[in-house]
Design a protein around this motif. Structure first.
Motif, mmCIF file in Angstrom:
data_model
loop_
_atom_site.group_PDB
_atom_site.id
_atom_site.type_symbol
_atom_site.label_atom_id
_atom_site.label_comp_id
_atom_site.label_asym_id
_atom_site.label_seq_id
_atom_site.Cartn_x
_atom_site.Cartn_y
_atom_site.Cartn_z
ATOM 1 N N TRP A 102 16.571 -44.971 55.676
ATOM 2 C CA TRP A 102 15.996 -45.778 54.246
ATOM 3 C C TRP A 102 14.684 -46.895 54.556
ATOM 4 O O TRP A 102 14.126 -47.431 55.846
ATOM 5 N N LEU A 103 13.418 -45.466 53.898
ATOM 6 C CA LEU A 103 12.374 -46.179 54.003
ATOM 7 C C LEU A 103 11.886 -46.666 52.811
ATOM 8 O O LEU A 103 12.085 -46.600 51.545
ATOM 9 N N LYS A 104 10.799 -48.247 53.124
ATOM 10 C CA LYS A 104 9.967 -48.717 52.298
ATOM 11 C C LYS A 104 9.081 -48.631 51.696
ATOM 12 O O LYS A 104 8.662 -47.590 52.042
ATOM 13 N N PRO A 105 8.718 -48.668 50.515
ATOM 14 C CA PRO A 105 7.126 -48.301 49.893
ATOM 15 C C PRO A 105 6.105 -47.729 50.659
ATOM 16 O O PRO A 105 6.098 -49.072 51.272
ATOM 17 N N TYR A 106 5.473 -46.675 50.865
ATOM 18 C CA TYR A 106 4.808 -46.944 51.760
ATOM 19 C C TYR A 106 4.547 -46.243 52.724
ATOM 20 O O TYR A 106 3.727 -45.938 54.092
ATOM 21 N N GLU A 107 6.185 -46.458 53.598
ATOM 22 C CA GLU A 107 6.354 -46.309 55.285
ATOM 23 C C GLU A 107 6.804 -45.043 55.043
ATOM 24 O O GLU A 107 6.521 -43.907 56.373
ATOM 25 N N LYS A 159 9.921 -28.840 50.496
ATOM 26 C CA LYS A 159 11.115 -29.560 48.976
ATOM 27 C C LYS A 159 11.010 -30.944 49.854
ATOM 28 O O LYS A 159 10.994 -32.006 48.716
ATOM 29 N N SER A 160 11.869 -31.079 50.908
ATOM 30 C CA SER A 160 11.666 -33.035 51.004
ATOM 31 C C SER A 160 9.998 -33.312 51.489
ATOM 32 O O SER A 160 10.072 -35.046 51.422
ATOM 33 N N TYR A 161 9.380 -32.770 52.202
ATOM 34 C CA TYR A 161 7.557 -33.235 51.890
ATOM 35 C C TYR A 161 7.560 -33.773 50.692
ATOM 36 O O TYR A 161 7.017 -34.695 49.691
ATOM 37 N N LEU A 162 7.809 -33.015 50.425
ATOM 38 C CA LEU A 162 7.252 -33.151 48.274
ATOM 39 C C LEU A 162 7.915 -34.306 47.740
ATOM 40 O O LEU A 162 6.910 -35.089 47.298
ATOM 41 N N ALA A 163 9.258 -34.518 48.177
ATOM 42 C CA ALA A 163 9.918 -35.816 47.187
ATOM 43 C C ALA A 163 9.136 -37.357 48.480
ATOM 44 O O ALA A 163 9.058 -38.056 47.937
ATOM 45 N N GLN A 164 9.191 -36.773 49.550
ATOM 46 C CA GLN A 164 8.783 -38.550 50.162
ATOM 47 C C GLN A 164 7.200 -38.253 49.541
ATOM 48 O O GLN A 164 6.916 -39.849 49.179
ATOM 49 N N CYS A 165 6.370 -37.519 49.521
ATOM 50 C CA CYS A 165 4.794 -38.075 48.646
ATOM 51 C C CYS A 165 5.152 -38.402 47.273
ATOM 52 O O CYS A 165 5.149 -39.498 46.885
ATOM 53 N N GLU A 169 3.776 -42.206 46.326
ATOM 54 C CA GLU A 169 2.910 -42.304 44.871
ATOM 55 C C GLU A 169 3.517 -42.913 43.885
ATOM 56 O O GLU A 169 2.646 -44.237 43.355
ATOM 57 N N ALA A 170 5.599 -43.220 44.182
ATOM 58 C CA ALA A 170 5.324 -44.639 43.150
ATOM 59 C C ALA A 170 5.156 -45.006 43.075
ATOM 60 O O ALA A 170 5.224 -46.801 42.534
#
Length: 751
Positions: A102-107, A159-165, A169-170
Motif C-alpha cells: 500500500w502506497l500513499k498518494p505521490y509515493e 501496464k503497472s507503470y500506467l496504473a502508478q501514474c 495524478e489522482a
C-alpha cells in the motif's frame, strides 16, 4: 337462479366435550417434558458432572478451593485458545496472505510526465483521473464513478507503470497486489484475502476520497469458470488443498467489485447494535477503482468483463516509431551519453517495448562502466542490444576451419540474398561466432515499420531463408544440418501463403475448415521449390560476390552491416527478372504524381528524367511523355523487362579504367551508387491516355513530328488509344530461350 350456497361443504359441528378432548390432545402432544426430554437429560448430566468435579475441592477447602480450581481451568483454556489462534494466523495470514503493498498518494514517484510512447492510452488515463478527482461533481450529474479498468497488452508495455501514474495524478492511495499470491493452499483462504484487500481499500477510500487497487496478472484467479481455467483447478492451487471450490476466488472477486450499497464501518455497526441508527438516506459505496492487468484477456470470465465491473478496457500496444523516439530520448536524458544517432536507434528497435528499451540503455551504461568510461556511446548500445536479442557471445575456440567455412557459406547465402532482394531492410550483423544455440546468424533490421505484408514480400522472406541451403548446394556441393531452422521458417511462411491468407488462389481458410498443414504439403512443397530455384539463380549469377563475402567472413568471423555492404558494393550486381520485380517494386503503394516545376510538366525527383518507353503500332511510334501540370488525368504504366526490348541508354563512361558499373547498381538509391537509376523500356503495355492542356499552362515543347510518308491524324479527331501488338516471333535460326526464370544479366562469356 341456482342457489350457490347450497353447494357449499357442510361445516362439522363440535360441542364442548369435543373441544375439551382436542385441547387435551394438543397439550399432551406438545408437552415440553415429552418433546424436549433429551435436553433435560443433557442438563442433568452436565450438572452432575460439574458437581462431581468440584465436590472434592469443596470438601477440602470450601469455596476458595473451588475458585482456585476454576481460575486454573480458565488459564488452561486461554493458553489453548491462544495456541489455536496462533496456528490459524500462521496458516491463513502469514503463509497464505496476499503480497499487497500500500502506497500513499505521490509515493509512487511517477506521473503522466514520466509516461511516454503512447499518447492515446495516456489520454484515456487522464479521463479516469478526472473522474476520480471530480467524483462528487460527477455523482451530482447523476453518473457513477467507474469501478474497474482492465489493461491488456504484451509483457513490458507498461501496464503497472500506467496504473502508478494514474494513482499519482489522482492523489489517492495505491495498492499493488499480485493476483497469483491470492491463491491459498487452505480452503477459503483466498476468499478471506480478497475480502481483506477490499476492506482496507474501502477504509482508505473513506479517508482520501478514493483508492486504487491494482491486481497484476489477474488471469491467474479470474479465468473462465466454464472452461479448463475455472474447473481444472478444482482443489489444490486455486482455492484449497482440501477439495472443492475451484471458482471461489473469482466468485468472491465478482462480489467485492460490485457490492450492494452497505455501510459496513465499525461505528455504524455499534450504533445499529444499540438500536440508535436513525438514518433514512441510502448508503454510499466508497470509490474503489480496481485496475487489472493481463495479456490473456480471452481467458477471463465473461462475468468479470461486463459493465459495472471492468467498465473500461484499454489495450496498451508496443510503441510506434514516434513513441520509441520519445522513450529513447526520455531514458537517454537520465544517463551520460554522446554521439547517439536517435534516428538509427528508432529504426533498430522496431518491436521493442518500453521496458526493453530501458533495459538496453541500462545495459549500455553497465558496458561503459566496466570499460572505464563515464559516458555511453552508440557502440555500447549495439553491444547491449545484441546481448538482449541474440544472447551472450560464446565462441567455440577449437572449431575447425572446415566447419567455419561451411558456416560462412551458409550465412553468406542469407546475407547476399538479403542485400539483393530486400532493400527495405538493413543488415545489422553477420557472424559465425556462436551465440547461445546459434553457431552463426545474419541479423536484419527493417528500415520502417510494416503492418501489412504482401505476397511478394513473403516470397522474398522465403528466398532469404532458403538461400543458406542454396549456397551450400552451389558452393559446397551438399547441404548441412544447420538448415533445419531456416526450413521451419520458410515452411511456416509458405503455409501462411497457401492455407491462411488466401494468397495462393485459395478463398478458404484452413483455420475455419479445421485443416492441418499436411493437407497443403504438396502445394507448400511446390512453392518452396519454385523459390529455391529462383534464389539459386540469383546466387549463381553473383557467385563472385558470395565467394568474396564468405572469405571475408571466414577471416574476420564477424562483420557489421556497413562492412557487409562494402564487400557487396565491390561487384556489379546481376539480378534476375524475378529479383528486379521484387526489389524495385513498391507493393501495394500507388505512385503519386511527381512534383511540378516551372516548365509546366511533371518532373522526376531530383531532376532525374526516366527514359520513356516506346509504345504503339508498326505504322506510327507514339511516346508517352510527361503529363502537363494542370492535366485532369494521369496514367502510369508498369514497365517490365523482356529480351526483345531495345537496349538501355548507355551510362557515362567513367574516368578510371574500371569496368562500367551495372545500371541497376543503386541499392535503394543510397548504398549502391555506381550509376543512375533508370527504368528499362517496356513492351506489351497499355498506352498512355493523352489529356488536353489548359490555356493557363505554359507552352510545352512538342515531340518531333514523324516523317511525312506516314499517315497524319486529323486535327479534329480525338486521340485514340492504340492497342498493343503481341511480340514478334523470334527468328528461326535463333536459339530458344531457357524454360527457367531467365537471367536478364547473365554471367559473362567463358564463365
Amino acid at each position: 337462479m341456482e342457489n350457490v350456497r347450497s353447494k357449499r361443504r357442510p361445516v362439522p359441528q363440535q360441542d364442548d366435550v369435543d373441544l375439551a378432548i382436542e385441547k387435551m390432545r394438543h397439550q399432551i402432544k406438545y408437552n415440553p417434558l415429552r418433546r424436549y426430554w433429551w435436553r433435560y437429560l443433557l442438563i442433568f448430566i452436565i450438572t452432575f458432572g460439574v458437581l462431581s468435579f468440584f465436590a472434592p475441592s469443596w470438601n477440602a477447602g470450601g469455596p476458595g478451593a473451588v475458585t482456585t480450581q476454576i481460575i486454573g481451568i480458565a488459564i488452561q483454556l486461554a493458553v489453548s485458545l491462544m495456541t489455536a489462534i496462533f496456528f490459524i494466523y500462521v496458516q491463513f495470514f502469514a503463509i497464505a496472505r496476499p503480497r499487497a503493498y500500500w502506497l500513499k498518494p505521490y509515493e509512487t514517484g511517477v506521473s503522466f510526465n514520466d509516461y511516454r510512447g503512447n499518447p492515446q492510452v495516456l489520454e484515456m488515463a487522464r479521463e479516469v483521473v478526472m473522474l476520480l478527482k471530480g467524483s462528487k461533481d460527477f455523482k451530482n450529474m447523476g453518473g457513477e464513478v467507474i469501478r474497474g479498468l482492465l489493461l491488456e497488452g504484451d509483457p513490458g508495455v507498461g501496464k503497472s507503470y500506467l496504473a502508478q501514474c494514474i494513482a499519482t495524478e489522482a492523489g489517492v492511495p495505491f495498492g499493488y497486489c499480485s493476483a497469483p499470491s491470492l491463491q491459498s493452499p487452505f480452503l477459503a483462504g483466498g476468499m478471506l484475502s480478497i475480502r481483506n484487500l477490499y476492506k482496507k481499500a474501502r477504509k482508505l477510500a473513506n479517508e482520501y476520497g478514493a483508492c486504487i487497487l491494482f491486481m497484476d496478472e489477474i488471469d491467474a484467479i479470474a479465468q473462465n469458470r466454464q472452461g479448463a481455467g475455472g474447473q481444472g483447478f478444482g482443489g489444490i492451487g486455486a482455492a484449497g488443498m482440501f477439495g472443492g471450490g475451484g471458482s471461489l476466488l473469482i466468485n468472491e472477486l465478482l462480489v467485492q467489485m460490485d457490492p450492494p450499497n452497505v455501510d459496513d464501518r465499525l461505528t455504524t455497526k455499534i450504533v445499529r447494535w444499540v438500536g440508535l441508527d436513525l438514518r433514512r438516506k441510502k448508503a454510499e459505496r466508497p470509490a474503489v477503482l480496481t485496475i487489472g492487468a493481463t495479456n490473456l484477456i480471452q481467458q477471463l470470465d465473461p462475468a468479470l468483463l461486463r459493465p459495472g465491473r471492468f467498465d473500461r478496457k484499454i489495450t496498451v500496444d508496443k510503441p510506434d516509431s514516434d513513441g520509441r523516439r520519445e522513450i529513447i530520448e526520455y531514458y537517454l536524458d537520465k544517463v551520460n551519453h554522446e554521439n547517439i544517432p536517435i534516428d538509427r536507434m528508432v529504426a533498430e528497435t522496431i518491436g521493442y517495448s518500453p521496458v526493453e528499451i530501458k533495459y538496453v540503455i541500462n545495459e549500455a551504461v553497465i558496458r561503459a562502466h566496466f570499460n572505464g568510461r563515464d559516458v555511453i556511446t552508440y557502440r555500447d548500445l549495439i553491444e547491449a542490444r545484441d546481448l538482449h536479442e541474440v544472447g551472450l557471445r560464446q565462441p567455440i575456440r577449437n572449431m575447425s576451419r572446415e566447419d567455419k567455412r561451411r558456416i560462412a557459406y551458409h550465412e553468406t547465402g542469407h546475407a547476399v540474398a538479403q542485400a539483393l532482394l530486400v532493400p527495405w531492410e538493413n543488415i545489422v550483423k553477420l557472424t559465425i561466432i556462436r551465440h547461445t544455440d546459434a553457431l552463426g546468424f545474419m541479423q536484419p533490421k527493417p528500415k520502417e515499420e510494416k503492418h501489412v505484408i504482401f505476397r511478394e514480400e513473403l516470397e522474398v522472406k522465403i528466398q532469404v531463408s532458403l538461400a543458406s541451403r542454396a549456397a551450400e548446394e552451389l558452393f559446397l556441393d551438399s547441404g548441412s544440418t544447420g538448415f533445419s531452422g531456416d526450413l521451419d521458417h520458410a515452411t511456416s511462411l509458405a503455409l501462411l501463403i497457401c492455407a491462411h491468407t488466401g494468397l495462393n488462389d485459395h478463398l478458404s481458410s484452413a483455420t475455419v475448415l479445421g485443416l492441418t498443414g499436411a493437407a497443403y504439403q504438396i502445394e507448400v512443397e511446390q512453392l518452396l521449390k519454385d523459390q529455391m530455384k529462383k534464389v539459386k539463380q540469383l546466387l549463381q549469377a553473383n557467385s563472385d560476390m558470395v565467394h568474396a563475402l564468405a572469405a571475408e567472413l571466414l577471416e574476420r568471423e564477424e562483420l557489421l552491416g556497413d562492412e557487409v555492404m562494402e564487400v557487396v558494393n565491390q561487384f556489379p550486381v546481376k539480378l534476375t527478372s524475378d529479383a528486379k520485380t521484387k526489389r524495385n517494386s513498391q507493393f501495394g503503394f500507388f505512385r503519386e504524381p511527381l512534383h511540378p516545376v516551372n516548365t509546366g510538366v511533371w518532373a522526376e525527383p531530383e531532376a532525374q528524367q526516366v527514359p520513356l518507353a516506346a509504345t504503339g503500332t508498326d505504322d506510327a511510334v507514339a511516346h508517352v511523355g510527361p503529363t502537363p501540370v494542370n492535366a485532369t488525368e494521369t496514367t502510369f504504366r508498369v514497365v517490365k523487362d523482356t529480351p526483345e526490348m531495345p537496349a538501355a541508354p548507355a551510362a557515362p563512361k567513367p574516368a578510371s579504367d574500371k569496368p562500367a558499373a551495372d545500371p541497376l547498381g543503386s541499392f535503394n538509391g543510397t548504398v549502391w551508387s555506381n550509376g543512375p537509376f533508370w527504368t528499362p523500356p517496356a513492351q506489351n503495355t497499355a498506352p498512355g491516355v493523352a489529356t488536353p492542356v489548359t490555356p493557363s499552362v505554359p507552352e510545352v515543347k512538342q515531340p518531333v513530328e514523324p516523317p511525312q510518308s506516314r499517315q497524319q491524324p486529323k486535327e479534329d479527331v480525338k486521340p485514340a488509344v492504340v492497342e498493343p501488338q503481341p511480340p514478334a516471333a523470334p527468328p528461326a535460326d535463333k536459339k530458344a530461350q531457357p524454360e527457367d526464370d531467365d537471367l536478364d544479366d547473365l554471367l559473362p562469356k567463358g564463365w
